[in-house]
Design a protein around this motif. Structure first.
Motif, PDB file in Angstrom:
ATOM      1  N   GLY A  82      -3.304  -6.918   0.055  1.00 20.65           N
ATOM      2  CA  GLY A  82      -4.243  -5.819   0.231  1.00 20.65           C
ATOM      3  C   GLY A  82      -3.507  -4.509   0.443  1.00 20.65           C
ATOM      4  N   THR A  83      -4.049  -3.686   1.333  1.00 23.16           N
ATOM      5  CA  THR A  83      -3.480  -2.354   1.544  1.00 23.16           C
ATOM      6  C   THR A  83      -2.083  -2.389   2.142  1.00 23.16           C
ATOM      7  N   GLY A  84      -1.709  -3.515   2.752  1.00 22.70           N
ATOM      8  CA  GLY A  84      -0.355  -3.647   3.290  1.00 22.70           C
ATOM      9  C   GLY A  84       0.698  -3.825   2.220  1.00 22.70           C
ATOM     10  N   GLY A  85       0.288  -4.216   1.010  1.00 24.95           N
ATOM     11  CA  GLY A  85       1.191  -4.305  -0.122  1.00 24.95           C
ATOM     12  C   GLY A  85       2.084  -5.529  -0.106  1.00 24.95           C
ATOM     13  N   GLY A 113      -2.423  -0.468  -1.601  1.00 27.36           N
ATOM     14  CA  GLY A 113      -1.211  -1.254  -1.410  1.00 27.36           C
ATOM     15  C   GLY A 113      -0.236  -1.102  -2.564  1.00 27.36           C
ATOM     16  N   SER A 114       1.046  -1.105  -2.252  1.00 27.74           N
ATOM     17  CA  SER A 114       2.087  -0.928  -3.259  1.00 27.74           C
ATOM     18  C   SER A 114       2.834  -2.235  -3.496  1.00 27.74           C
ATOM     19  N   VAL A 115       3.581  -2.279  -4.606  1.00 28.86           N
ATOM     20  CA  VAL A 115       4.441  -3.407  -4.940  1.00 28.86           C
ATOM     21  C   VAL A 115       5.871  -2.902  -4.990  1.00 28.86           C
ATOM     22  N   ASP A 116       6.734  -3.422  -4.122  1.00 28.61           N
ATOM     23  CA  ASP A 116       8.143  -3.033  -4.073  1.00 28.61           C
ATOM     24  C   ASP A 116       8.991  -4.275  -4.330  1.00 28.61           C
ATOM     25  N   VAL A 144      -4.289  -1.422  -7.734  1.00 31.28           N
ATOM     26  CA  VAL A 144      -5.470  -0.593  -7.950  1.00 31.28           C
ATOM     27  C   VAL A 144      -5.128   0.880  -7.793  1.00 31.28           C
ATOM     28  N   ASP A 145      -4.485   1.235  -6.673  1.00 33.09           N
ATOM     29  CA  ASP A 145      -4.160   2.635  -6.409  1.00 33.09           C
ATOM     30  C   ASP A 145      -2.852   2.734  -5.626  1.00 33.09           C
ATOM     31  N   GLY A 146      -1.885   1.905  -5.990  1.00 30.41           N
ATOM     32  CA  GLY A 146      -0.605   1.907  -5.299  1.00 30.41           C
ATOM     33  C   GLY A 146       0.538   1.931  -6.293  1.00 30.41           C
ATOM     34  N   SER A 147       1.708   2.311  -5.816  1.00 32.85           N
ATOM     35  CA  SER A 147       2.879   2.413  -6.680  1.00 32.85           C
ATOM     36  C   SER A 147       3.476   1.035  -6.951  1.00 32.85           C
ATOM     37  N   ILE A 148       4.260   0.960  -8.024  1.00 32.24           N
ATOM     38  CA  ILE A 148       4.985  -0.264  -8.391  1.00 32.24           C
ATOM     39  C   ILE A 148       6.436   0.101  -8.625  1.00 32.24           C
ATOM     40  N   ARG A 149       7.333  -0.618  -7.964  1.00 35.40           N
ATOM     41  CA  ARG A 149       8.763  -0.436  -8.192  1.00 35.40           C
ATOM     42  C   ARG A 149       9.381  -1.770  -8.585  1.00 35.40           C
ATOM     43  N   LEU A 150      10.120  -1.775  -9.686  1.00 38.68           N
ATOM     44  CA  LEU A 150      10.709  -2.992 -10.226  1.00 38.68           C
ATOM     45  C   LEU A 150      12.221  -2.877 -10.262  1.00 38.68           C
ATOM     46  N   SER A 151      12.910  -3.965  -9.915  1.00 36.65           N
ATOM     47  CA  SER A 151      14.361  -3.944 -10.071  1.00 36.65           C
ATOM     48  C   SER A 151      14.851  -5.026 -11.015  1.00 36.65           C
ATOM     49  N   GLY A 152      14.071  -6.059 -11.310  1.00 38.38           N
ATOM     50  CA  GLY A 152      14.520  -7.078 -12.239  1.00 38.38           C
ATOM     51  C   GLY A 152      13.414  -8.040 -12.620  1.00 38.38           C
ATOM     52  N   VAL A 153      13.102  -8.114 -13.917  1.00 34.24           N
ATOM     53  CA  VAL A 153      12.110  -9.056 -14.427  1.00 34.24           C
ATOM     54  C   VAL A 153      12.688  -9.715 -15.671  1.00 34.24           C
TER      55      VAL A 153
END
Length: 205
Positions: A82-85, A113-116, A144-153
């Motif tokens: 959720g909002t805690g990400g 909530g963001s994805v780091d 939905v309305d949070g940032s996404i940061r990716l380092s490896g997929v």
């Protein structure tokens, strides 16, 4: 519990905070009801499952690895926050392997909530030996309305050493209202997202 002999399917029907501090082995883990608190895998903890894993909480702090070995739908890793990400720590990996197709990794975060993802997502197909390599699993990341940061997929198809062919790569789809594409993260996206031939769609929207 679950640190030695693997447990059967484990279902958590309701919890506020869930902490995994040691190696947790099971034939499936399902945090079934959306948690209002924090689900955490500490730096000394990990999840190793022979079937699907679902974690559902307001906040997901992943300082340890998650591995599924069944492949296909039985190897699916679903992470709902959720909002805690959701945060995946540096040097930690969410890994799906096994079967003719590796399990998918599905990350969904609601609200702001963001994805780091400072660690890695790896859905590489299984090596085929002399036969056709396994198909890479699909990776979906949605906010939905949070940032996404990716380092490896990595969703590459499995390799082959004989007369077979390499496996097809899995789809990578990233959808967010606020994707972080500053200079450093743009380089990360370009250098550490791997899709082997035959090429599959990389969708960022």
């Amino acid at each position: 519990v679950g640190d030695g002999t693997a447990l059967g399917v484990v279902t958590i029907n309701a919890t506020n905070n869930l902490t995994i501090e040691n190696s947790f082995k099971s034939a499936g883990l399902n945090q079934q009801v959306t948690g209002s608190g924090t689900t955490q895998i500490t730096s000394t903890g990990s999840i190793n499952s022979s079937d699907a894993v679902t974690l559902d909480a307001n906040t997901l702090n992943l300082d340890g690895d998650i591995t599924t070995t069944a492949g296909g739908t039985s190897g699916l890793v679903t992470l709902n926050a959720g909002t805690g990400g959701l945060d995946l720590a540096v040097d930690q990996t969410i890994l799906t392997t096994g079967g003719t197709t590796s399990g998918a990794i599905d990350i969904n975060v609601s609200g702001t909530g963001s994805v780091d993802l400072f660690g890695s997502l790896d859905a590489t197909g299984a090596d085929g030996g002399g036969a056709t390599g396994g198909v890479g699993g699909q990776v979906n990341i949605d906010t939905v309305d949070g940032s996404i940061r990716l380092s490896g997929v990595v969703t590459s198809g499995g390799s082959t050493t004989g007369a077979g062919t390499n496996g097809s790569a899995g789809l990578i789809a990233v959808e967010s209202g606020d994707i972080d594409l500053n200079s450093s993260h743009a380089v990360t996206l370009l250098s550490l997202i791997h899709i082997s031939e035959p090429t599959r769609l990389l969708s960022i929207s």
